[in-house]
Design a protein around this motif. Structure first.
Motif, PDB file in Angstrom:
ATOM      1  N   ALA A 108      13.891  20.462   2.589  1.00 29.81           N
ATOM      2  CA  ALA A 108      14.562  20.271   1.998  1.00 29.81           C
ATOM      3  C   ALA A 108      15.110  21.843   1.863  1.00 29.81           C
ATOM      4  CB  ALA A 108      13.297  21.051   0.529  1.00 29.81           C
ATOM      5  N   ARG A 109      14.555  22.572   3.147  1.00 30.50           N
ATOM      6  CA  ARG A 109      15.191  23.756   3.649  1.00 30.50           C
ATOM      7  C   ARG A 109      17.082  23.482   4.345  1.00 30.50           C
ATOM      8  NH1 ARG A 109      12.566  27.058   8.301  1.00 30.50           N
ATOM      9  NH2 ARG A 109      14.942  28.199   8.936  1.00 30.50           N
ATOM     10  N   GLN A 110      16.683  22.641   4.932  1.00 29.06           N
ATOM     11  CA  GLN A 110      18.492  22.372   5.641  1.00 29.06           C
ATOM     12  C   GLN A 110      18.854  21.322   4.778  1.00 29.06           C
ATOM     13  OE1 GLN A 110      18.926  23.405   8.420  1.00 29.06           O
ATOM     14  NE2 GLN A 110      17.544  23.782   8.534  1.00 29.06           N
ATOM     15  N   ALA A 111      18.258  20.611   3.372  1.00 36.92           N
ATOM     16  CA  ALA A 111      18.936  19.966   2.340  1.00 36.92           C
ATOM     17  C   ALA A 111      19.808  20.440   1.878  1.00 36.92           C
ATOM     18  CB  ALA A 111      18.339  18.986   1.511  1.00 36.92           C
ATOM     19  N   LEU A 118      20.873  11.482  -0.599  1.00 38.12           N
ATOM     20  CA  LEU A 118      19.823  11.040   0.632  1.00 38.12           C
ATOM     21  C   LEU A 118      18.386  11.057   0.246  1.00 38.12           C
ATOM     22  CD1 LEU A 118      19.845   9.033   3.213  1.00 38.12           C
ATOM     23  CD2 LEU A 118      19.855  11.570   3.751  1.00 38.12           C
ATOM     24  N   LEU A 119      18.686  12.613  -0.262  1.00 31.58           N
ATOM     25  CA  LEU A 119      16.631  12.747  -0.450  1.00 31.58           C
ATOM     26  C   LEU A 119      16.290  12.025  -1.713  1.00 31.58           C
ATOM     27  CD1 LEU A 119      16.983  14.753   2.394  1.00 31.58           C
ATOM     28  CD2 LEU A 119      16.382  16.125   0.932  1.00 31.58           C
ATOM     29  N   GLU A 120      17.156  12.535  -2.831  1.00 35.83           N
ATOM     30  CA  GLU A 120      16.624  11.492  -3.813  1.00 35.83           C
ATOM     31  C   GLU A 120      16.079   9.914  -3.442  1.00 35.83           C
ATOM     32  OE1 GLU A 120      18.594  15.112  -4.732  1.00 35.83           O
ATOM     33  OE2 GLU A 120      19.010  13.338  -3.221  1.00 35.83           O
ATOM     34  N   ARG A 121      17.554   9.494  -3.232  1.00 32.65           N
ATOM     35  CA  ARG A 121      16.910   8.415  -2.869  1.00 32.65           C
ATOM     36  C   ARG A 121      15.417   7.873  -1.972  1.00 32.65           C
ATOM     37  NH1 ARG A 121      22.115   8.060  -1.841  1.00 32.65           N
ATOM     38  NH2 ARG A 121      22.086   8.221   0.009  1.00 32.65           N
ATOM     39  N   ARG A 122      15.211   8.595  -0.786  1.00 28.70           N
ATOM     40  CA  ARG A 122      14.295   8.588   0.213  1.00 28.70           C
ATOM     41  C   ARG A 122      13.476   8.713  -0.769  1.00 28.70           C
ATOM     42  NH1 ARG A 122      10.428  12.884   1.320  1.00 28.70           N
ATOM     43  NH2 ARG A 122      12.987  13.828   2.415  1.00 28.70           N
ATOM     44  N   ARG A 123      13.037   9.655  -2.139  1.00 22.21           N
ATOM     45  CA  ARG A 123      11.400  10.343  -2.059  1.00 22.21           C
ATOM     46  C   ARG A 123      11.316   8.956  -3.101  1.00 22.21           C
ATOM     47  NH1 ARG A 123      13.599  15.856  -2.655  1.00 22.21           N
ATOM     48  NH2 ARG A 123      13.226  16.853  -0.634  1.00 22.21           N
ATOM     49  N   ALA A 152      14.605  11.176  11.255  1.00 19.77           N
ATOM     50  CA  ALA A 152      13.473  10.886  11.489  1.00 19.77           C
ATOM     51  C   ALA A 152      13.435  12.929  10.761  1.00 19.77           C
ATOM     52  CB  ALA A 152      13.077  11.747  12.404  1.00 19.77           C
ATOM     53  N   GLN A 153      13.756  13.860  10.177  1.00 20.98           N
ATOM     54  CA  GLN A 153      14.166  14.795   9.660  1.00 20.98           C
ATOM     55  C   GLN A 153      14.144  14.481   7.938  1.00 20.98           C
ATOM     56  OE1 GLN A 153      16.382  18.185  11.408  1.00 20.98           O
ATOM     57  NE2 GLN A 153      15.851  17.249  12.647  1.00 20.98           N
ATOM     58  N   TRP A 154      15.129  13.848   7.882  1.00 19.96           N
ATOM     59  CA  TRP A 154      15.170  13.751   5.977  1.00 19.96           C
ATOM     60  C   TRP A 154      14.233  12.967   5.451  1.00 19.96           C
ATOM     61  CZ3 TRP A 154      18.177  17.251   5.518  1.00 19.96           C
ATOM     62  CH2 TRP A 154      18.923  17.582   5.911  1.00 19.96           C
ATOM     63  N   ALA A 155      13.168  12.249   6.290  1.00 21.06           N
ATOM     64  CA  ALA A 155      12.300  11.402   6.289  1.00 21.06           C
ATOM     65  C   ALA A 155      11.347  12.160   5.824  1.00 21.06           C
ATOM     66  CB  ALA A 155      11.568  10.537   7.489  1.00 21.06           C
ATOM     67  N   GLY A 156      11.197  13.192   5.550  1.00 22.29           N
ATOM     68  CA  GLY A 156      10.005  13.928   5.536  1.00 22.29           C
ATOM     69  C   GLY A 156       8.804  13.926   5.553  1.00 22.29           C
ATOM     70  N   ARG A 157       8.709  13.458   7.534  1.00 22.15           N
ATOM     71  CA  ARG A 157       7.673  12.875   7.478  1.00 22.15           C
ATOM     72  C   ARG A 157       7.138  13.726   8.911  1.00 22.15           C
ATOM     73  NH1 ARG A 157       6.819  11.416   2.906  1.00 22.15           N
ATOM     74  NH2 ARG A 157       5.988   9.723   2.732  1.00 22.15           N
ATOM     75  N   PRO A 158       5.900  13.976   9.613  1.00 22.14           N
ATOM     76  CA  PRO A 158       5.554  14.862  10.862  1.00 22.14           C
ATOM     77  C   PRO A 158       6.801  13.564  12.061  1.00 22.14           C
ATOM     78  CG  PRO A 158       3.658  14.304   9.788  1.00 22.14           C
ATOM     79  CD  PRO A 158       4.735  14.130   8.522  1.00 22.14           C
TER      80      PRO A 158
END
Length: 376
Positions: free
Chosen positions: A356-359, A155-160, A278-284
């Motif tokens: 990143a910490r939660q992932a 998920l995070l790789e696709r998001r970034r 929203a947390q996985w989006a990496g934005r405030p």
């Protein structure tokens, strides 16, 4: 043959319950090759998240058998793992079938997400039930002694990659009818009714930076309509006041909502499913927690803030905390929002670090599968 799993979901309010269980069911089928059946008592709620699902009949989508949970329950063979989501009550006849089917059935109560300290001590505990059955409490969470968080593989790789691709972002926004202007900040707003909204909108309208606020259709539209003094707000409606431009978006499927969050510089969200995405989006972000009787939700809010604020400077932590408290109390937002602007670069970096910490921990679906393996 792979184990069979079934998830029972009773839709209590809006789409959060359906959203969480649908994401989990899809992931168990796609990433773990399991036979998954999702029982839902309000299939129409699921259709909003997955338009291909049929509100009137059982059908298979994304490898998941979707079934209406009828009031007049008829006996069916229980799965190897039975999950009651968020303490919903299983049909008595199904519990009896679990006890009498001649094989071991793992019964799990998947609880709501919480950062409270007591969650870790209760996670994985058994509870003896009639008929010799045991029910285990499974708590998602942010700490090592919990069941982790819903997060699909990659998920995070696709998001970034999406966030780094300006053309992909522009094409996605265009598919929603959104055309961002040069220099505009993109914010999203998905919320319950909130008395704090006018103060925040006033602050955005008076700010020196232009903002485009994208609002998926939902319960907040009534408050927004009153602030704009417009007779009605429908999908596609646009309005401008000062530096703030507002556009109402359609209610979109889950994957598209994820992309919307990825497109935005700041996301105001509600409940549990959108809060985590929203947390996985990496934005405030700004979280509106679901209100509970006697203010019980404040303990959950403060518990999360205590974790999330770790690593921020005192001024950054104070600004974010003040904003979240004002938003959830329905209080004036102007001063808190102004203070937050001075901390913006730090908050952006912190949101990515938190993600990143939660992932780095096992995700919820993997933790559930491991729990079953250990139980066997």
């Amino acid at each position: 043959m792979q184990a069979s799993w079934e998830i029972f979901c009773s839709v209590v309010d809006n789409y959060g319950d359906a959203g969480v269980t649908w994401r989990l069911a899809r992931q168990l089928a796609a990433e773990h090759g399991l036979r998954v059946r999702l029982w839902i008592d309000d299939p129409a709620a699921l259709v909003r998240l997955c338009p291909e699902a049929d509100a009137d009949a059982s059908r298979r989508q994304a490898g998941v058998e979707i079934c209406r949970w009828p009031a007049d329950w008829q006996p069916v063979e229980p799965a190897d793992v039975v999950i009651e989501a968020f303490a919903c009550q299983l049909p008595e006849a199904h519990v009896a079938a679990m006890a009498n089917c001649g094989r071991r059935v793992l019964w799990l109560n998947l609880e709501y997400l919480s950062a409270e300290d007591w969650v870790g001590g209760c996670h994985g505990l058994p509870s003896l039930q009639p008929g010799g059955l045991q029910k285990f409490f499974f708590f998602p969470g942010f700490a090592e002694n919990t069941g982790g968080l819903l997060r699909e593989h990659g998920l995070l790789e696709r998001r970034r990659a999406f966030q780094a691709d300006a053309a992909a972002r522009a094409a996605f926004l265009q598919s929603l009818g959104v055309q961002a202007r040069p220099g505009e900040r993109l914010f999203s707003l998905f919320a319950y009714e909130n008395a704090a909204l006018p103060g925040w909108l006033d602050a955005l309208a008076q700010h020196t930076s232009p903002t485009l606020l994208l609002v998926p259709e939902g319960r907040i539209l009534g408050d927004l309509q009153r602030w704009l003094d417009m007779p009605a707000l429908a999908v596609g409606a646009q309005a401008q006041r000062g530096a703030l431009r507002i556009q109402v978006l359609p209610f979109v499927r889950q994957d598209d909502y994820d992309r919307l969050l990825w497109c935005c510089d700041f996301n105001a969200v509600r409940g549990e499913d959108s809060f985590l995405r929203a947390q996985w989006a990496g934005r405030p972000l700004l979280w509106q927690i679901y209100p509970q009787a006697e203010g019980a939700h404040w303990d959950k809010l403060e518990a999360f803030l205590a974790l999330y604020l770790e690593g921020l400077s005192p001024s950054g932590a104070d600004a974010l905390q003040a904003l979240w408290r004002a938003w959830n109390a329905g209080e004036e937002m102007g001063a808190a929002w102004t203070a937050l602007q001075d901390e913006w670069p730090e908050l952006c970096a912190h949101a990515e670090r938190w993600c990143a910490r939660q992932a780095a921990r096992p995700d919820l679906a993997a933790a559930l599968v491991q729990f079953y393996t250990d139980w066997l």
